[in-house]
Write a protein that holds these residues in place. Structure first.
Motif, short mmCIF file in Angstrom:
data_model
loop_
_atom_site.label_atom_id
_atom_site.label_comp_id
_atom_site.label_asym_id
_atom_site.label_seq_id
_atom_site.Cartn_x
_atom_site.Cartn_y
_atom_site.Cartn_z
N LYS A 14 -35.32 28.45 -0.34
CA LYS A 14 -34.55 28.08 0.83
C LYS A 14 -33.32 27.28 0.42
CE LYS A 14 -38.74 27.40 3.63
NZ LYS A 14 -39.46 26.41 4.49
N ALA A 15 -32.23 27.47 1.18
CA ALA A 15 -31.03 26.68 0.96
C ALA A 15 -30.25 26.63 2.27
CB ALA A 15 -30.16 27.28 -0.14
N PRO A 16 -29.71 25.49 2.64
CA PRO A 16 -28.92 25.41 3.87
C PRO A 16 -27.61 26.17 3.73
CG PRO A 16 -28.79 23.35 2.67
CD PRO A 16 -29.81 24.19 1.96
N VAL A 17 -27.15 26.75 4.82
CA VAL A 17 -25.84 27.39 4.86
C VAL A 17 -25.08 26.86 6.07
CG1 VAL A 17 -26.63 29.48 3.68
CG2 VAL A 17 -26.69 29.39 6.17
N ARG A 18 -23.79 26.97 6.02
CA ARG A 18 -22.95 26.46 7.11
C ARG A 18 -23.10 27.33 8.35
NH1 ARG A 18 -17.09 27.42 8.18
NH2 ARG A 18 -16.48 25.89 9.74
N ALA A 19 -23.27 26.70 9.50
CA ALA A 19 -23.34 27.40 10.79
C ALA A 19 -22.51 26.62 11.80
CB ALA A 19 -24.79 27.52 11.25
N TRP A 20 -21.91 27.33 12.75
CA TRP A 20 -21.06 26.68 13.74
C TRP A 20 -20.92 27.59 14.97
CZ3 TRP A 20 -19.56 29.29 9.49
CH2 TRP A 20 -18.53 30.24 9.59
N ARG A 21 -20.36 27.04 16.03
CA ARG A 21 -20.14 27.77 17.28
C ARG A 21 -18.67 28.10 17.45
NH1 ARG A 21 -23.78 27.14 21.71
NH2 ARG A 21 -22.23 28.22 23.00
N GLU A 22 -18.42 29.27 17.99
CA GLU A 22 -17.09 29.67 18.46
C GLU A 22 -17.27 30.31 19.82
OE1 GLU A 22 -15.05 32.10 15.60
OE2 GLU A 22 -14.93 30.50 14.10
N GLY A 23 -17.13 29.53 20.87
CA GLY A 23 -17.36 30.03 22.22
C GLY A 23 -18.81 30.44 22.40
N ASP A 24 -19.04 31.69 22.83
CA ASP A 24 -20.40 32.19 23.06
C ASP A 24 -21.05 32.74 21.79
OD1 ASP A 24 -20.45 31.56 25.75
OD2 ASP A 24 -19.55 33.45 26.37
N TRP A 25 -20.37 32.66 20.66
CA TRP A 25 -20.91 33.17 19.40
C TRP A 25 -21.39 32.02 18.52
CZ3 TRP A 25 -21.33 38.36 18.26
CH2 TRP A 25 -20.63 39.25 19.08
N VAL A 26 -22.48 32.27 17.81
CA VAL A 26 -22.96 31.35 16.78
C VAL A 26 -22.74 32.05 15.44
CG1 VAL A 26 -24.85 29.89 16.01
CG2 VAL A 26 -24.74 30.60 18.40
N LEU A 27 -22.12 31.36 14.49
CA LEU A 27 -21.73 31.97 13.23
C LEU A 27 -22.42 31.28 12.05
CD1 LEU A 27 -19.18 31.99 15.33
CD2 LEU A 27 -17.94 32.88 13.38
N LEU A 28 -22.59 32.04 10.98
CA LEU A 28 -23.08 31.46 9.73
C LEU A 28 -22.39 32.14 8.56
CD1 LEU A 28 -25.35 33.38 8.04
CD2 LEU A 28 -26.68 32.87 10.07
N ASP A 29 -22.15 31.35 7.53
CA ASP A 29 -21.49 31.82 6.32
C ASP A 29 -22.57 32.27 5.34
OD1 ASP A 29 -20.09 32.21 3.97
OD2 ASP A 29 -18.89 30.40 4.17
N THR A 30 -22.63 33.57 5.05
CA THR A 30 -23.69 34.09 4.18
C THR A 30 -23.47 33.72 2.72
OG1 THR A 30 -22.57 36.20 3.72
CG2 THR A 30 -23.97 36.08 5.71
N GLY A 31 -22.22 33.43 2.34
CA GLY A 31 -21.93 33.20 0.93
C GLY A 31 -21.84 34.49 0.13
N LEU A 32 -22.06 35.64 0.78
CA LEU A 32 -22.01 36.94 0.10
C LEU A 32 -20.63 37.57 0.26
CD1 LEU A 32 -25.35 38.55 1.37
CD2 LEU A 32 -24.96 37.43 -0.83
N PRO A 33 -20.23 38.40 -0.69
CA PRO A 33 -18.99 39.16 -0.49
C PRO A 33 -19.21 40.20 0.60
CG PRO A 33 -20.13 39.93 -2.46
CD PRO A 33 -20.87 38.71 -1.99
N PRO A 34 -18.18 40.53 1.36
CA PRO A 34 -18.34 41.60 2.35
C PRO A 34 -18.80 42.89 1.68
CG PRO A 34 -16.29 40.43 2.70
CD PRO A 34 -16.83 39.96 1.38
N GLY A 35 -19.72 43.58 2.31
CA GLY A 35 -20.23 44.83 1.76
C GLY A 35 -20.98 45.60 2.83
N ARG A 36 -21.35 46.79 2.48
CA ARG A 36 -22.08 47.61 3.43
C ARG A 36 -23.56 47.37 3.24
NH1 ARG A 36 -24.66 52.30 4.17
NH2 ARG A 36 -24.45 53.23 6.23
N TYR A 37 -24.11 46.47 4.05
CA TYR A 37 -25.50 46.07 3.95
C TYR A 37 -26.27 46.55 5.18
CZ TYR A 37 -23.22 42.68 0.82
OH TYR A 37 -22.45 42.08 -0.15
N GLY A 38 -27.52 46.91 4.97
CA GLY A 38 -28.39 47.17 6.10
C GLY A 38 -28.78 45.87 6.77
N VAL A 39 -28.87 45.87 8.10
CA VAL A 39 -29.14 44.65 8.85
C VAL A 39 -30.40 44.81 9.70
CG1 VAL A 39 -28.24 43.01 10.55
CG2 VAL A 39 -26.66 44.16 8.97
N TYR A 40 -31.31 43.86 9.55
CA TYR A 40 -32.47 43.73 10.42
C TYR A 40 -32.31 42.41 11.19
CZ TYR A 40 -34.73 47.02 7.15
OH TYR A 40 -35.05 48.10 6.36
#
Length: 232
Positions: free
Chosen positions: A117-143
């Motif tokens: 486990k490791a904490p990651v940055r999360a924040w709000r932008e209006g009605d969205w909740v965001l988190l920084d994955t620390g990963l480079p953008p890529g084509r990943y499968g999402v569950y």
């Protein structure tokens, strides 16, 4: 925006799940665990995941502006991987996950199949909740899925039981502790609850499958050859 997966409004009851009977949930009303969308953006060379819920009641005063829901997101970034998502729910064979993110109103964590486990940055932008994955953008499968926040549970997900209770979801035996699942269609969601297997969603558009790129290249080559043969 790299991708946007939308989920129907009002489908946050699993297969006829009943919410806990504690006054906290009765007073909160409906929709606080209803997933509406998951999106991905590239920011400063990293993948940022965005989550939108139908409502954000905050009786426990979470710093992110909500406190009754837990969102879990799993990324398939490589071949193989861990096939168990949460108790009662798995990936299809050979399509496991390599990294997961747990998002609550109190912050976000990155997790691995080895329970690191490791904490990651999360924040709000209006009605969205965001988190920084620390990963480079890529084509990943999402569950993805949403359950009820429990600070003492392994995935911060309130458990299920056939009898339910003040702090327990009432659900069939072996049901996953998720009241809403990210799925392509309502039928796919129902099948995931019935079979215990959830299919991943894959970004389209900018991120094409290798097979699609090969087909595109072969198609272009065929057109060029046909043009050259016609000129002879």
């Amino acid at each position: 925006m790299l991708f946007l997966f939308q989920d129907p409004l009002g489908d946050d009851h699993g297969l006829a799940y009943q919410y806990p009977r504690a006054a906290l949930y009765q007073e909160a009303g409906e929709g606080f665990a209803d997933l509406l969308a998951v999106a991905g953006e590239a920011r400063e060379g990293r993948l940022v995941l965005k989550v939108r819920l139908a409502r954000y009641p905050n009786p426990l005063e979470g710093p992110l502006g909500f406190s009754l829901a837990t969102v879990v997101l799993f990324l398939d970034t490589a071949e193989g991987g861990e096939e168990t998502l949460v108790p009662g729910l798995s990936t299809p064979k050979g399509q496991g996950w390599e990294v997961a993110y747990v998002l609550t109103g109190f912050g976000a964590e990155r997790r691995t199949p080895k329970s690191e486990k490791a904490p990651v940055r999360a924040w709000r932008e209006g009605d969205w909740v965001l988190l920084d994955t620390g990963l480079p953008p890529g084509r990943y499968g999402v569950y993805g899925g949403v359950g009820l926040f429990d600070p003492f549970a392994p995935w911060y997900l309130r458990p299920t039981s056939p009898d339910g209770g003040p702090w327990t979801l009432m659900a069939p035996p072996g049901s996953p502790p998720l009241v809403d699942l990210l799925a392509e269609t309502p039928l796919d969601q129902a099948r995931a609850y019935e079979t215990g297997v959830l299919k991943p969603l894959w970004p389209q558009g900018l991120y094409l499958r290798r097979e699609s790129l090969l087909a595109f290249a072969l198609g272009g080559l065929s057109l060029i050859l046909a043009f050259l043969l016609r000129k002879r």
